[in-house]
Design a protein around this motif. Structure first.
Motif, PDB file in Angstrom:
ATOM      1  N   ALA A 179       0.830  -1.211   0.000  1.00 15.50           N
ATOM      2  CA  ALA A 179       0.000   0.000   0.000  1.00 15.50           C
ATOM      3  C   ALA A 179       0.861   1.256   0.000  1.00 15.50           C
ATOM      4  CB  ALA A 179      -0.931  -0.004   1.208  1.00 15.50           C
ATOM      5  N   GLY A 180       1.920   1.250   0.791  1.00 13.99           N
ATOM      6  CA  GLY A 180       2.765   2.429   0.906  1.00 13.99           C
ATOM      7  C   GLY A 180       3.639   2.697  -0.304  1.00 13.99           C
ATOM      8  N   THR A 181       3.855   1.683  -1.129  1.00 17.00           N
ATOM      9  CA  THR A 181       4.711   1.871  -2.298  1.00 17.00           C
ATOM     10  C   THR A 181       3.946   1.897  -3.625  1.00 17.00           C
ATOM     11  OG1 THR A 181       5.150  -0.502  -2.440  1.00 17.00           O
ATOM     12  CG2 THR A 181       6.735   0.829  -1.219  1.00 17.00           C
ATOM     13  N   LEU A 182       2.757   1.276  -3.669  1.00 15.05           N
ATOM     14  CA  LEU A 182       2.047   1.160  -4.942  1.00 15.05           C
ATOM     15  C   LEU A 182       0.629   1.732  -4.911  1.00 15.05           C
ATOM     16  CD1 LEU A 182       2.022   0.025  -7.857  1.00 15.05           C
ATOM     17  CD2 LEU A 182       1.127  -2.092  -6.902  1.00 15.05           C
ATOM     18  N   LEU A 183      -0.119   1.457  -3.866  1.00 12.05           N
ATOM     19  CA  LEU A 183      -1.539   1.818  -3.854  1.00 12.05           C
ATOM     20  C   LEU A 183      -1.792   3.251  -3.401  1.00 12.05           C
ATOM     21  CD1 LEU A 183      -3.007  -1.473  -2.360  1.00 12.05           C
ATOM     22  CD2 LEU A 183      -2.611  -0.882  -4.760  1.00 12.05           C
TER      23      LEU A 183
ATOM     24  N   PRO B 287       2.196   8.366  -0.349  1.00 12.37           N
ATOM     25  CA  PRO B 287       2.293   8.797   1.048  1.00 12.37           C
ATOM     26  C   PRO B 287       2.545  10.292   1.231  1.00 12.37           C
ATOM     27  CG  PRO B 287       4.173   7.422   0.450  1.00 12.37           C
ATOM     28  CD  PRO B 287       3.231   7.411  -0.717  1.00 12.37           C
ATOM     29  N   VAL B 288       2.890  11.001   0.175  1.00 15.26           N
ATOM     30  CA  VAL B 288       3.082  12.444   0.266  1.00 15.26           C
ATOM     31  C   VAL B 288       1.731  13.142   0.441  1.00 15.26           C
ATOM     32  CG1 VAL B 288       3.887  14.499  -0.963  1.00 15.26           C
ATOM     33  CG2 VAL B 288       5.208  12.379  -1.083  1.00 15.26           C
ATOM     34  N   ILE B 289       0.701  12.663  -0.261  1.00 15.73           N
ATOM     35  CA  ILE B 289      -0.595  13.335  -0.219  1.00 15.73           C
ATOM     36  C   ILE B 289      -1.734  12.456   0.294  1.00 15.73           C
ATOM     37  CG2 ILE B 289       0.008  14.959  -2.047  1.00 15.73           C
ATOM     38  CD1 ILE B 289      -1.738  13.214  -3.948  1.00 15.73           C
ATOM     39  N   GLU B 290      -1.474  11.162   0.531  1.00 16.00           N
ATOM     40  CA  GLU B 290      -2.545  10.251   0.941  1.00 16.00           C
ATOM     41  C   GLU B 290      -2.181   9.491   2.212  1.00 16.00           C
ATOM     42  OE1 GLU B 290      -4.577   8.883  -3.229  1.00 16.00           O
ATOM     43  OE2 GLU B 290      -2.608   8.038  -2.781  1.00 16.00           O
ATOM     44  N   ASP B 291      -3.198   9.221   3.002  1.00 13.05           N
ATOM     45  CA  ASP B 291      -3.088   8.314   4.145  1.00 13.05           C
ATOM     46  C   ASP B 291      -3.759   7.009   3.757  1.00 13.05           C
ATOM     47  OD1 ASP B 291      -1.904  10.198   5.919  1.00 13.05           O
ATOM     48  OD2 ASP B 291      -3.878  11.020   6.401  1.00 13.05           O
ATOM     49  N   PHE B 292      -3.372   5.919   4.413  1.00 11.94           N
ATOM     50  CA  PHE B 292      -4.046   4.653   4.136  1.00 11.94           C
ATOM     51  C   PHE B 292      -4.170   3.830   5.421  1.00 11.94           C
ATOM     52  CE2 PHE B 292       0.436   3.771   3.450  1.00 11.94           C
ATOM     53  CZ  PHE B 292       0.631   2.548   4.085  1.00 11.94           C
ATOM     54  N   GLU B 293      -5.181   2.974   5.428  1.00 13.81           N
ATOM     55  CA  GLU B 293      -5.406   2.032   6.523  1.00 13.81           C
ATOM     56  C   GLU B 293      -5.482   0.638   5.939  1.00 13.81           C
ATOM     57  OE1 GLU B 293      -8.846   2.939   8.824  1.00 13.81           O
ATOM     58  OE2 GLU B 293      -8.228   5.007   9.201  1.00 13.81           O
ATOM     59  N   VAL B 294      -4.937  -0.323   6.659  1.00 11.46           N
ATOM     60  CA  VAL B 294      -4.957  -1.711   6.246  1.00 11.46           C
ATOM     61  C   VAL B 294      -5.644  -2.499   7.346  1.00 11.46           C
ATOM     62  CG1 VAL B 294      -3.551  -3.739   5.683  1.00 11.46           C
ATOM     63  CG2 VAL B 294      -2.805  -1.457   4.948  1.00 11.46           C
ATOM     64  N   HIS B 295      -6.649  -3.317   6.968  1.00 11.14           N
ATOM     65  CA  HIS B 295      -7.277  -4.179   7.969  1.00 11.14           C
ATOM     66  C   HIS B 295      -7.759  -5.461   7.313  1.00 11.14           C
ATOM     67  CE1 HIS B 295     -11.377  -2.964   6.671  1.00 11.14           C
ATOM     68  NE2 HIS B 295     -10.820  -1.811   6.489  1.00 11.14           N
TER      69      HIS B 295
END
Length: 81
Positions: free
Chosen positions: A63-67, A70-78
């Motif tokens: 998620a942090g490298t492809l999806l 990280p400069v402009i987006e946050d993500f959650e994984v569950h």
């Protein structure tokens, strides 16, 4: 087989023109009372094995490298239930 969900959203300080356009259109469509809309992305990833800590960490790396950017987006994984 297990499924892991990655949800990606623009960081709060980043403008969301697509969300704003949706928000402006809602009253015209009869949807009143919506203060703001933010648009994001959802990815459902099926794993070949269990969703143990190591597998979820690999999805987090993905998620942090492809999806997500990280400069402009946050993500959650569950793990999906």
């Amino acid at each position: 087989m297990a499924r892991v969900v990655v949800e990606v959203m623009l960081k709060p300080e980043i403008l969301d023109p697509q969300g704003q356009a949706i928000g402006r259109k809602l009253p015209q469509m009869g949807f009143e009372g919506v203060a703001a809309v933010r648009q994001g992305k959802r990815f459902e990833i099926e794993l070949a094995g269990p969703a143990d800590e190591a597998a979820v960490e690999r999805v987090r790396e993905l998620a942090g490298t492809l999806l997500a950017n990280p400069v402009i987006e946050d993500f959650e994984v569950h793990v999906a239930e």
